[in-house]
Design a protein around this motif. Structure first.
Motif, short mmCIF file in Angstrom:
data_model
loop_
_atom_site.label_atom_id
_atom_site.label_comp_id
_atom_site.label_asym_id
_atom_site.label_seq_id
_atom_site.Cartn_x
_atom_site.Cartn_y
_atom_site.Cartn_z
N CYS A 131 0.94 -1.28 0.04
CA CYS A 131 0.10 0.14 0.23
C CYS A 131 0.79 1.25 -0.04
O CYS A 131 1.84 1.63 0.88
CB CYS A 131 -0.70 0.03 1.23
SG CYS A 131 -1.68 1.47 1.50
N ASP A 132 0.73 2.22 -1.02
CA ASP A 132 1.55 3.39 -0.98
C ASP A 132 1.46 4.11 0.15
O ASP A 132 2.28 4.88 0.57
CB ASP A 132 1.25 4.20 -2.35
CG ASP A 132 1.69 3.31 -3.51
OD1 ASP A 132 2.50 2.55 -3.57
OD2 ASP A 132 1.14 3.62 -4.71
N THR A 133 0.01 4.28 0.45
CA THR A 133 -0.38 5.29 1.63
C THR A 133 0.56 4.68 2.80
O THR A 133 1.18 5.45 3.64
CB THR A 133 -1.78 5.37 2.05
OG1 THR A 133 -2.27 5.70 0.82
CG2 THR A 133 -2.14 6.31 3.25
N CYS A 134 0.51 3.56 3.31
CA CYS A 134 1.14 2.74 4.29
C CYS A 134 2.69 3.04 4.31
O CYS A 134 3.46 3.45 5.15
CB CYS A 134 0.95 1.37 4.31
SG CYS A 134 -0.83 0.93 4.68
N ARG A 135 3.45 3.04 2.97
CA ARG A 135 4.60 3.28 2.81
C ARG A 135 5.06 4.38 2.99
O ARG A 135 6.25 4.87 3.76
CB ARG A 135 5.00 2.88 1.47
CG ARG A 135 5.15 1.23 1.07
CD ARG A 135 5.81 1.07 -0.38
NE ARG A 135 4.95 -0.06 -0.87
CZ ARG A 135 5.25 -0.24 -2.20
NH1 ARG A 135 5.93 0.57 -2.95
NH2 ARG A 135 4.51 -0.92 -2.73
N LYS A 136 4.29 5.54 2.74
CA LYS A 136 4.46 6.98 3.00
C LYS A 136 4.42 7.10 4.59
O LYS A 136 5.41 8.00 5.02
CB LYS A 136 3.37 7.99 2.42
CG LYS A 136 3.46 7.94 0.88
CD LYS A 136 2.42 8.98 0.13
CE LYS A 136 2.36 8.65 -1.08
NZ LYS A 136 1.37 9.41 -1.88
N ALA A 137 3.47 6.77 5.20
CA ALA A 137 3.30 6.80 6.57
C ALA A 137 4.56 6.22 7.31
O ALA A 137 5.09 6.76 8.28
CB ALA A 137 1.96 6.22 7.14
N LYS A 180 7.48 5.64 6.23
CA LYS A 180 8.69 6.58 5.70
C LYS A 180 8.82 7.84 6.73
O LYS A 180 10.00 8.13 7.05
CB LYS A 180 8.49 6.94 4.35
CG LYS A 180 9.93 7.80 4.02
CD LYS A 180 10.02 8.04 2.33
CE LYS A 180 11.23 8.58 2.03
NZ LYS A 180 11.12 8.88 0.39
N SER A 181 7.75 8.31 6.99
CA SER A 181 7.45 9.60 8.06
C SER A 181 7.72 9.19 9.30
O SER A 181 8.06 10.10 10.32
CB SER A 181 6.35 10.38 7.55
OG SER A 181 6.18 10.67 6.32
N LEU A 182 7.30 7.97 9.89
CA LEU A 182 7.35 7.39 11.13
C LEU A 182 8.50 6.17 11.31
O LEU A 182 8.17 5.13 11.35
CB LEU A 182 6.16 6.88 11.49
CG LEU A 182 4.88 8.00 11.51
CD1 LEU A 182 3.54 7.26 11.60
CD2 LEU A 182 5.21 8.81 12.50
N PRO A 183 9.73 6.76 11.03
CA PRO A 183 10.81 5.54 11.23
C PRO A 183 10.87 4.49 12.33
O PRO A 183 11.48 3.45 12.14
CB PRO A 183 11.95 5.96 10.92
CG PRO A 183 11.64 7.73 11.03
CD PRO A 183 10.44 7.86 11.05
#
Length: 104
Positions: A9-15, A17-20
């Motif tokens: 899921c692209d949205t999950c990947r973005k999240a 990446k922002s929350l390492p």
């Protein structure tokens, strides 16, 4: 902090990446614990179900009318993503409101 989502899921990947520092759990592979689903359903209600998904469109009317928690247990990909559990707080999706709450 635990992020429940799909690795594809692209949205999950973005999240993520922002929350390492978040621990990622793939709902397809690992599922979502029952108590987490119950708490999320109590907090978000019907918006916990992703009614725009391919999985939802493939369900019969009888299945759609069933108990949302049973549906999510049987089809974890029906959950709107990501579901982020941060201590006692829960966030659904990766909209600006969730980003502001988690990233400051």
């Amino acid at each position: 902090m635990i992020l429940y989502g799909l690795k594809t899921c692209d949205t999950c990947r973005k999240a993520l990446k922002s929350l390492p520092d978040a621990e990622f759990r793939d709902v397809r592979a690992d599922g979502v614990p029952g108590e987490v689903l119950e708490s999320a359903h109590a907090r978000f209600g019907a918006s916990l179900l992703n009614t725009r998904s391919t999985t939802w469109r493939g369900l019969s009317e009888a299945e759609r009318a069933g108990d949302p928690l049973s549906l999510l247990a049987a089809h974890p990909t029906l959950m709107k993503r990501p579901l982020i559990v941060d201590g006692g707080e829960m966030h659904l999706g990766w909209g600006r409101d969730v980003q502001a709450a988690l990233l400051g």
